[in-house]
Design a protein around this motif. Structure first.
Motif, PDB file in Angstrom:
ATOM      1  N   GLY A  44       0.793  -1.225   0.000  1.00 59.62           N
ATOM      2  CA  GLY A  44       0.000   0.000   0.000  1.00 59.62           C
ATOM      3  C   GLY A  44       0.826   1.276   0.000  1.00 59.62           C
ATOM      4  O   GLY A  44       0.378   2.302   0.513  1.00 59.62           O
ATOM      5  N   ILE A  45       2.040   1.216  -0.566  1.00 54.99           N
ATOM      6  CA  ILE A  45       2.892   2.397  -0.627  1.00 54.99           C
ATOM      7  C   ILE A  45       3.393   2.594  -2.060  1.00 54.99           C
ATOM      8  O   ILE A  45       3.280   1.700  -2.898  1.00 54.99           O
ATOM      9  CB  ILE A  45       4.110   2.295   0.327  1.00 54.99           C
ATOM     10  N   SER A  46       3.934   3.771  -2.305  1.00 58.68           N
ATOM     11  CA  SER A  46       4.603   4.059  -3.565  1.00 58.68           C
ATOM     12  C   SER A  46       6.009   4.541  -3.250  1.00 58.68           C
ATOM     13  O   SER A  46       6.221   5.275  -2.266  1.00 58.68           O
ATOM     14  CB  SER A  46       3.873   5.150  -4.344  1.00 58.68           C
ATOM     15  N   VAL A  47       6.967   4.127  -4.078  1.00 58.64           N
ATOM     16  CA  VAL A  47       8.357   4.528  -3.917  1.00 58.64           C
ATOM     17  C   VAL A  47       8.762   5.263  -5.188  1.00 58.64           C
ATOM     18  O   VAL A  47       8.584   4.747  -6.293  1.00 58.64           O
ATOM     19  CB  VAL A  47       9.269   3.305  -3.692  1.00 58.64           C
ATOM     20  N   ILE A  48       9.288   6.462  -5.031  1.00 57.16           N
ATOM     21  CA  ILE A  48       9.743   7.260  -6.167  1.00 57.16           C
ATOM     22  C   ILE A  48      11.188   7.672  -5.908  1.00 57.16           C
ATOM     23  O   ILE A  48      11.529   8.093  -4.800  1.00 57.16           O
ATOM     24  CB  ILE A  48       8.879   8.531  -6.343  1.00 57.16           C
ATOM     25  N   SER A  49      12.024   7.562  -6.929  1.00 53.37           N
ATOM     26  CA  SER A  49      13.371   8.128  -6.844  1.00 53.37           C
ATOM     27  C   SER A  49      13.516   9.119  -7.985  1.00 53.37           C
ATOM     28  O   SER A  49      13.097   8.857  -9.114  1.00 53.37           O
ATOM     29  CB  SER A  49      14.445   7.046  -6.915  1.00 53.37           C
ATOM     30  N   ILE A  50      14.061  10.280  -7.668  1.00 56.00           N
ATOM     31  CA  ILE A  50      14.292  11.295  -8.684  1.00 56.00           C
ATOM     32  C   ILE A  50      15.764  11.703  -8.663  1.00 56.00           C
ATOM     33  O   ILE A  50      16.374  11.806  -7.599  1.00 56.00           O
ATOM     34  CB  ILE A  50      13.378  12.522  -8.509  1.00 56.00           C
ATOM     35  N   THR A  51      16.315  11.888  -9.838  1.00 55.02           N
ATOM     36  CA  THR A  51      17.686  12.360  -9.983  1.00 55.02           C
ATOM     37  C   THR A  51      17.621  13.834 -10.365  1.00 55.02           C
ATOM     38  O   THR A  51      16.864  14.216 -11.260  1.00 55.02           O
ATOM     39  CB  THR A  51      18.427  11.551 -11.057  1.00 55.02           C
ATOM     40  N   LEU A  52      18.408  14.637  -9.672  1.00 53.88           N
ATOM     41  CA  LEU A  52      18.337  16.086  -9.806  1.00 53.88           C
ATOM     42  C   LEU A  52      19.687  16.671 -10.189  1.00 53.88           C
ATOM     43  O   LEU A  52      20.733  16.103  -9.852  1.00 53.88           O
ATOM     44  CB  LEU A  52      17.907  16.707  -8.471  1.00 53.88           C
ATOM     45  N   ASP A  53      19.662  17.836 -10.835  1.00 51.31           N
ATOM     46  CA  ASP A  53      20.862  18.614 -11.142  1.00 51.31           C
ATOM     47  C   ASP A  53      20.554  20.050 -10.746  1.00 51.31           C
ATOM     48  O   ASP A  53      19.851  20.763 -11.468  1.00 51.31           O
ATOM     49  CB  ASP A  53      21.199  18.503 -12.633  1.00 51.31           C
ATOM     50  N   ALA A  54      21.045  20.459  -9.567  1.00 53.88           N
ATOM     51  CA  ALA A  54      20.706  21.786  -9.039  1.00 53.88           C
ATOM     52  C   ALA A  54      21.677  22.166  -7.930  1.00 53.88           C
ATOM     53  O   ALA A  54      22.477  21.335  -7.474  1.00 53.88           O
ATOM     54  CB  ALA A  54      19.280  21.784  -8.497  1.00 53.88           C
ATOM     55  N   VAL A  55      21.571  23.392  -7.476  1.00 47.58           N
ATOM     56  CA  VAL A  55      22.375  23.817  -6.332  1.00 47.58           C
ATOM     57  C   VAL A  55      21.798  23.164  -5.074  1.00 47.58           C
ATOM     58  O   VAL A  55      20.594  22.886  -4.999  1.00 47.58           O
ATOM     59  CB  VAL A  55      22.424  25.358  -6.207  1.00 47.58           C
ATOM     60  N   PRO A  56      22.652  22.912  -4.080  1.00 51.08           N
ATOM     61  CA  PRO A  56      22.180  22.223  -2.870  1.00 51.08           C
ATOM     62  C   PRO A  56      20.984  22.873  -2.180  1.00 51.08           C
ATOM     63  O   PRO A  56      20.121  22.175  -1.648  1.00 51.08           O
ATOM     64  CB  PRO A  56      23.411  22.214  -1.963  1.00 51.08           C
ATOM     65  N   ASP A  57      20.898  24.203  -2.187  1.00 53.99           N
ATOM     66  CA  ASP A  57      19.760  24.865  -1.534  1.00 53.99           C
ATOM     67  C   ASP A  57      18.432  24.500  -2.199  1.00 53.99           C
ATOM     68  O   ASP A  57      17.415  24.323  -1.522  1.00 53.99           O
ATOM     69  CB  ASP A  57      19.936  26.383  -1.553  1.00 53.99           C
ATOM     70  N   VAL A  58      18.427  24.382  -3.513  1.00 50.54           N
ATOM     71  CA  VAL A  58      17.196  24.031  -4.229  1.00 50.54           C
ATOM     72  C   VAL A  58      16.837  22.568  -3.973  1.00 50.54           C
ATOM     73  O   VAL A  58      15.668  22.231  -3.784  1.00 50.54           O
ATOM     74  CB  VAL A  58      17.340  24.331  -5.737  1.00 50.54           C
ATOM     75  N   ILE A  59      17.848  21.707  -3.949  1.00 50.42           N
ATOM     76  CA  ILE A  59      17.618  20.288  -3.655  1.00 50.42           C
ATOM     77  C   ILE A  59      17.012  20.139  -2.261  1.00 50.42           C
ATOM     78  O   ILE A  59      16.025  19.425  -2.070  1.00 50.42           O
ATOM     79  CB  ILE A  59      18.934  19.484  -3.774  1.00 50.42           C
TER      80      ILE A  59
END
Length: 81
Positions: A44-59
């Motif tokens: 009954g759960i969902s798992v999402i992984s996202i890969t990002l390219d940004a400055v640490p503050d935005v992440i």
């Protein structure tokens, strides 16, 4: 500040939170370079992984916004360079 590569893991325990998570991710679509979602129906759960390219503050901002949603946990791992 230099951009970094990061992976954010998101676990959604409450199915009613899925739309809000997607809305937040859509707002950050300019920094998302990849996304994988797995609905784990047996648990009954969902798992999402996202890969990002940004400055640490935005992440950190994205991860924090996701973590404030009821029924959602989010953690990020950020590259050192």
């Amino acid at each position: 500040m230099d951009k970094r590569i990061a992976v954010t893991a998101i676990i959604i325990d409450d199915p009613s939170a899925v739309q809000e998570v997607n809305d937040v991710l859509h707002g950050y679509s300019n920094i998302i370079i990849g996304r994988m979602g797995i609905p784990y129906r047996e648990r009954g759960i969902s798992v999402i992984s996202i890969t990002l390219d940004a400055v640490p503050d935005v992440i950190s901002s994205l991860t924090g916004r996701l973590g404030q949603i009821k029924g959602v946990s989010a953690k990020a791992v950020i590259s050192k360079k």
